[in-house]
Design a protein around this motif. Sequence first.
Motif, PDB file in Angstrom:
ATOM      1  N   THR A   3     -50.546 -35.126  -2.683  1.00 44.36           N
ATOM      2  CA  THR A   3     -50.269 -33.685  -2.388  1.00 44.36           C
ATOM      3  C   THR A   3     -48.835 -33.482  -2.811  1.00 44.36           C
ATOM      4  OG1 THR A   3     -51.674 -33.175  -0.591  1.00 44.36           O
ATOM      5  CG2 THR A   3     -49.840 -31.811  -0.719  1.00 44.36           C
ATOM      6  N   ARG A   4     -48.568 -32.805  -3.793  1.00 50.03           N
ATOM      7  CA  ARG A   4     -47.089 -32.617  -4.301  1.00 50.03           C
ATOM      8  C   ARG A   4     -46.525 -31.456  -3.485  1.00 50.03           C
ATOM      9  NH1 ARG A   4     -43.713 -30.655  -8.877  1.00 50.03           N
ATOM     10  NH2 ARG A   4     -42.092 -32.189  -9.075  1.00 50.03           N
ATOM     11  N   VAL A  38     -54.633 -29.068 -10.676  1.00 44.22           N
ATOM     12  CA  VAL A  38     -54.481 -28.619  -9.449  1.00 44.22           C
ATOM     13  C   VAL A  38     -55.569 -28.296  -8.713  1.00 44.22           C
ATOM     14  CG1 VAL A  38     -53.797 -26.307  -9.719  1.00 44.22           C
ATOM     15  CG2 VAL A  38     -52.855 -27.431  -7.765  1.00 44.22           C
ATOM     16  N   PHE A  64     -53.686 -32.757  -6.085  1.00 42.81           N
ATOM     17  CA  PHE A  64     -54.048 -33.297  -7.194  1.00 42.81           C
ATOM     18  C   PHE A  64     -54.976 -34.463  -7.207  1.00 42.81           C
ATOM     19  CE2 PHE A  64     -50.080 -31.138  -8.339  1.00 42.81           C
ATOM     20  CZ  PHE A  64     -50.531 -30.605  -9.171  1.00 42.81           C
ATOM     21  N   GLN A  67     -52.335 -39.718  -9.284  1.00 37.84           N
ATOM     22  CA  GLN A  67     -51.074 -39.796  -9.893  1.00 37.84           C
ATOM     23  C   GLN A  67     -50.919 -39.344 -11.300  1.00 37.84           C
ATOM     24  OE1 GLN A  67     -48.049 -39.672  -8.206  1.00 37.84           O
ATOM     25  NE2 GLN A  67     -47.316 -38.996 -10.188  1.00 37.84           N
ATOM     26  N   THR A  69     -53.115 -37.275 -12.937  1.00 36.38           N
ATOM     27  CA  THR A  69     -53.085 -35.932 -12.949  1.00 36.38           C
ATOM     28  C   THR A  69     -51.800 -35.178 -12.780  1.00 36.38           C
ATOM     29  OG1 THR A  69     -55.418 -36.163 -12.374  1.00 36.38           O
ATOM     30  CG2 THR A  69     -54.734 -33.902 -12.399  1.00 36.38           C
ATOM     31  N   ILE A  70     -50.985 -35.484 -11.683  1.00 35.68           N
ATOM     32  CA  ILE A  70     -49.616 -35.096 -11.340  1.00 35.68           C
ATOM     33  C   ILE A  70     -48.857 -35.048 -12.874  1.00 35.68           C
ATOM     34  CG2 ILE A  70     -47.504 -35.490  -9.937  1.00 35.68           C
ATOM     35  CD1 ILE A  70     -49.537 -35.825  -7.864  1.00 35.68           C
ATOM     36  N   ASP A  71     -48.742 -36.592 -13.116  1.00 34.76           N
ATOM     37  CA  ASP A  71     -48.093 -36.839 -14.246  1.00 34.76           C
ATOM     38  C   ASP A  71     -48.203 -35.714 -15.474  1.00 34.76           C
ATOM     39  OD1 ASP A  71     -46.871 -38.594 -12.776  1.00 34.76           O
ATOM     40  OD2 ASP A  71     -47.678 -40.159 -13.636  1.00 34.76           O
ATOM     41  N   CYS A  73     -49.713 -32.859 -15.172  1.00 38.62           N
ATOM     42  CA  CYS A  73     -49.171 -31.553 -14.931  1.00 38.62           C
ATOM     43  C   CYS A  73     -47.754 -31.350 -15.041  1.00 38.62           C
ATOM     44  CB  CYS A  73     -49.539 -31.016 -13.357  1.00 38.62           C
ATOM     45  SG  CYS A  73     -48.810 -29.869 -12.695  1.00 38.62           S
ATOM     46  N   ARG A  79     -45.057 -26.061 -16.928  1.00 40.16           N
ATOM     47  CA  ARG A  79     -43.898 -26.318 -15.999  1.00 40.16           C
ATOM     48  C   ARG A  79     -42.391 -25.614 -16.202  1.00 40.16           C
ATOM     49  NH1 ARG A  79     -41.070 -32.073 -14.613  1.00 40.16           N
ATOM     50  NH2 ARG A  79     -40.046 -31.329 -12.678  1.00 40.16           N
ATOM     51  N   HIS A  99     -38.809 -32.170  -3.934  1.00 40.97           N
ATOM     52  CA  HIS A  99     -40.284 -32.381  -4.010  1.00 40.97           C
ATOM     53  C   HIS A  99     -40.821 -33.871  -3.434  1.00 40.97           C
ATOM     54  CE1 HIS A  99     -39.743 -29.391  -7.303  1.00 40.97           C
ATOM     55  NE2 HIS A  99     -41.101 -29.065  -6.773  1.00 40.97           N
ATOM     56  N   VAL A 101     -44.206 -36.530  -2.841  1.00 38.46           N
ATOM     57  CA  VAL A 101     -45.559 -36.833  -3.143  1.00 38.46           C
ATOM     58  C   VAL A 101     -46.305 -37.576  -2.102  1.00 38.46           C
ATOM     59  CG1 VAL A 101     -47.474 -37.574  -4.617  1.00 38.46           C
ATOM     60  CG2 VAL A 101     -45.399 -36.385  -5.789  1.00 38.46           C
TER      61      VAL A 101
END
Length: 111
Positions: A3-4, A38, A64, A67, A69-71, A73, A79, A99, A101
């Motif tokens: 979770t971010r 997401v 997400f 990691q 997938t977050i990267d 994103c 963004r 933020h 994570v």
Amino acid sequence: MLTRTAIYEGTIRDGREEEFFRRVREELEPLWRRFPGVTAVRVQRMQARDEDARPIAMILEMDFPDQATIDACLASPIRPESHAATVEVMKLFDGRFYHLVGAATVLAPAA
């Protein structure tokens, strides 16, 4: 799952709270929901806090799968669009956002 979390620490300008959250709903939430990868988006509007707590107006959580997938994103073209819209809404806010994570462990209530 990761979770971010975005913490909006500070205060909404006097008399602008409804406008702030309306703009979050109308301008920011649609962008946040479009982020690639997401799996869930949660927006928390603070209702109460401990007397000695820092002033937090809102918390945004995005889930997400990992990691990578977050990267991806964060590298997406959404963004900068989201950031620009956030900067505009933040004109109604005195404070900052940052933020974190995290990886959660979900615990069932004790029997």
